[in-house]
Design a protein around this motif. Structure first.
Motif, short mmCIF file in Angstrom:
data_model
loop_
_atom_site.label_atom_id
_atom_site.label_comp_id
_atom_site.label_asym_id
_atom_site.label_seq_id
_atom_site.Cartn_x
_atom_site.Cartn_y
_atom_site.Cartn_z
N ASP A 128 -4.13 -5.14 7.46
CA ASP A 128 -4.47 -4.40 8.67
C ASP A 128 -3.22 -4.21 9.53
O ASP A 128 -2.40 -5.12 9.67
CB ASP A 128 -5.54 -5.16 9.47
CG ASP A 128 -6.14 -4.34 10.58
OD1 ASP A 128 -5.42 -4.06 11.57
OD2 ASP A 128 -7.32 -3.95 10.48
N ARG A 129 -3.07 -3.04 10.10
CA ARG A 129 -1.87 -2.71 10.86
C ARG A 129 -1.70 -3.58 12.10
O ARG A 129 -0.59 -3.74 12.61
CB ARG A 129 -1.91 -1.23 11.26
CG ARG A 129 -0.62 -0.71 11.87
CD ARG A 129 -0.60 0.79 11.97
NE ARG A 129 -0.55 1.41 10.65
CZ ARG A 129 0.57 1.57 9.93
NH1 ARG A 129 1.72 1.13 10.41
NH2 ARG A 129 0.54 2.16 8.76
N ARG A 148 -0.01 -1.10 4.49
CA ARG A 148 -0.75 -1.33 5.74
C ARG A 148 -1.76 -0.21 5.95
O ARG A 148 -1.43 0.97 5.82
CB ARG A 148 0.24 -1.40 6.89
CG ARG A 148 1.27 -2.52 6.73
CD ARG A 148 2.31 -2.49 7.82
NE ARG A 148 1.76 -2.99 9.08
CZ ARG A 148 2.45 -2.98 10.21
NH1 ARG A 148 3.68 -2.48 10.26
NH2 ARG A 148 1.91 -3.46 11.32
N HIS A 151 -5.99 0.30 11.59
CA HIS A 151 -6.77 -0.83 12.08
C HIS A 151 -8.27 -0.66 11.82
O HIS A 151 -8.90 0.31 12.28
CB HIS A 151 -6.53 -1.01 13.58
CG HIS A 151 -7.33 -2.09 14.20
ND1 HIS A 151 -7.39 -3.38 13.71
CD2 HIS A 151 -8.15 -2.09 15.30
CE1 HIS A 151 -8.18 -4.11 14.46
NE2 HIS A 151 -8.66 -3.36 15.43
#
Length: 384
Positions: A128-129, A148, A151
């Motif tokens: 997740d970013r 990545r 979100h």
């Protein structure tokens, strides 16, 4: 001179309002923090259940130090694994419903220990970013490909997984995100891990002790049982009120970590006193429904109090309540305005959060009162 470059970089940080500043507390962790002799109503601590100064933990420490001394004297795999450590690991595994648990000295060490032990060159990590810095560093240490995804964007994650030809895959995510306070879609992550034969590593630093039945954490909150591919990380320096962390999972995974996790093997074991204190904390967490209920009331009170004001609270049902201000100088001005009123709320700026999203990170604790939350709300309204 090589050190002159550091001076220039520090000056650049100062001009951009990005210098961090330490403040020395002259009081124990609690709703009030004494700095330079002055008390501040504090909304900074991750002591979500108000256990950091609990008498039961103090007594556990005093009793343990008389029995076990202060130091372990060696790494866990040499001579430092003592009876309190063993009892703690069994208690942690039972508490979260895993086959086995491994106790690490810090959450950072747990995170950088697990990822490089499960994947390496030729493998891929899907992260997740907005993951914590320790998880980002863990991927870099593993030398696996770092992919990545946006979100909590499960469609993006699935596209990355389906396109990957990596030998081994690992999905990596915080459970509760430390700067936004929102929760990862854990059930969907588990589903994707199963579909694409990937490890699923979840860092529950801010959910353990607060979410789930009896505070068992975010997995329990989501109704997600352990599977052989699921690796769970819980932090013990936040809601548990002590320090350290643990990794829980299948017996095979934990044995492999004990054999190969460098941040576990090549460090002196934590003091047995800490292990004894955490065992006492687990009992308080398990019987802490009143504390968790009070904490939820405070969260609702804060949100209702700021509703309709100029301040934008991010959507969070957790103890982390971020108020986005925007630019660095603006958030520093609001934070300083609160300090002038005797209230301490930290200003979080890049690179911890994205540029333009500097914020106040309000951390609520079960040790706070409704009146204290009202004081914070009133001060923010005045500053607005």
């Amino acid at each position: 001179m090589i050190w002159e470059e550091l001076t220039c970089q520090l000056q650049s940080l100062a001009s951009d309002n990005l210098l961090r500043r330490r403040r020395t507390l002259e009081s124990a962790c609690g709703p009030y923090a004494v700095i330079d002799g002055k008390p501040f109503l504090a909304f900074c601590s991750n002591d979500y259940l108000g256990l950091a100064s609990h008498p039961a933990l103090m007594e556990a420490v005093a009793s343990s130090v008389r029995r076990w001394g202060t130091g372990s004297g060696g790494s866990h795999v040499v001579s430092g694994h003592m009876q309190p450590h063993e009892e703690l690991e069994k208690a942690l595994a039972a508490f979260v419903g895993a086959e086995r648990a491994l106790f690490y000295s810090t959450g950072y060490m747990a995170n950088i220990g697990v990822v490089p032990t499960l994947v390496g060159r030729g493998d891929a990590v899907f992260a997740d970013r907005l993951n914590h810095a320790s998880l980002i560093d863990a991927v870099q240490l593993s030398r696996a490909e770092h992919r990545r995804y946006a979100h909590n964007d499960m469609a993006h994650l699935e596209r990355l997984l389906s396109a990957s030809t990596a030998k081994r895959k690992l999905i990596l995510s915080d459970a509760v995100f430390s700067m936004d306070g929102d929760l990862a879609p854990l059930e969907k992550l588990a589903e994707l891990a199963e579909r694409y034969d990937a490890w699923l590593v979840i860092d529950d630093a801010h959910g353990f002790g607060v979410l789930g039945r009896n505070g068992r954490g975010s997995l329990d909150h989501a109704g997600l049982p352990f599977s052989p591919r699921l690796v769970y990380i819980g932090t013990l320096g936040k809601a548990a009120g002590v320090s350290g962390a643990f990794i829980a999972g299948s017996d095979t995974v934990i044995e492999w970590l004990m054999q190969r996790s460098r941040s576990y093997i090549f460090t002196t074991a934590s003091s047995p006193v800490l292990a004894s204190a955490i065992c006492a904390s687990l009992e308080l967490i398990a019987n802490g429904d009143d504390r968790r209920s009070h904490l939820q009331k405070l969260i609702t009170r804060l949100q209702n109090g700021l509703s309709g004001s100029r301040w934008r609270l991010l959507p969070s049902f957790t103890a982390i309540q971020p108020v986005v201000i925007g630019e660095n100088d603006a958030v520093l001005k609001v934070s300083e305005g609160l300090r002038d009123r005797g209230i301490w709320v930290p200003a979080i700026r890049p690179p911890t959060v994205p540029v333009g999203s500097a914020r106040l990170r309000i951390s609520l604790s079960a040790a706070h009162t409704e009146e204290q939350v009202d004081t914070l709300v009133q001060a923010l309204k005045e500053l607005a």
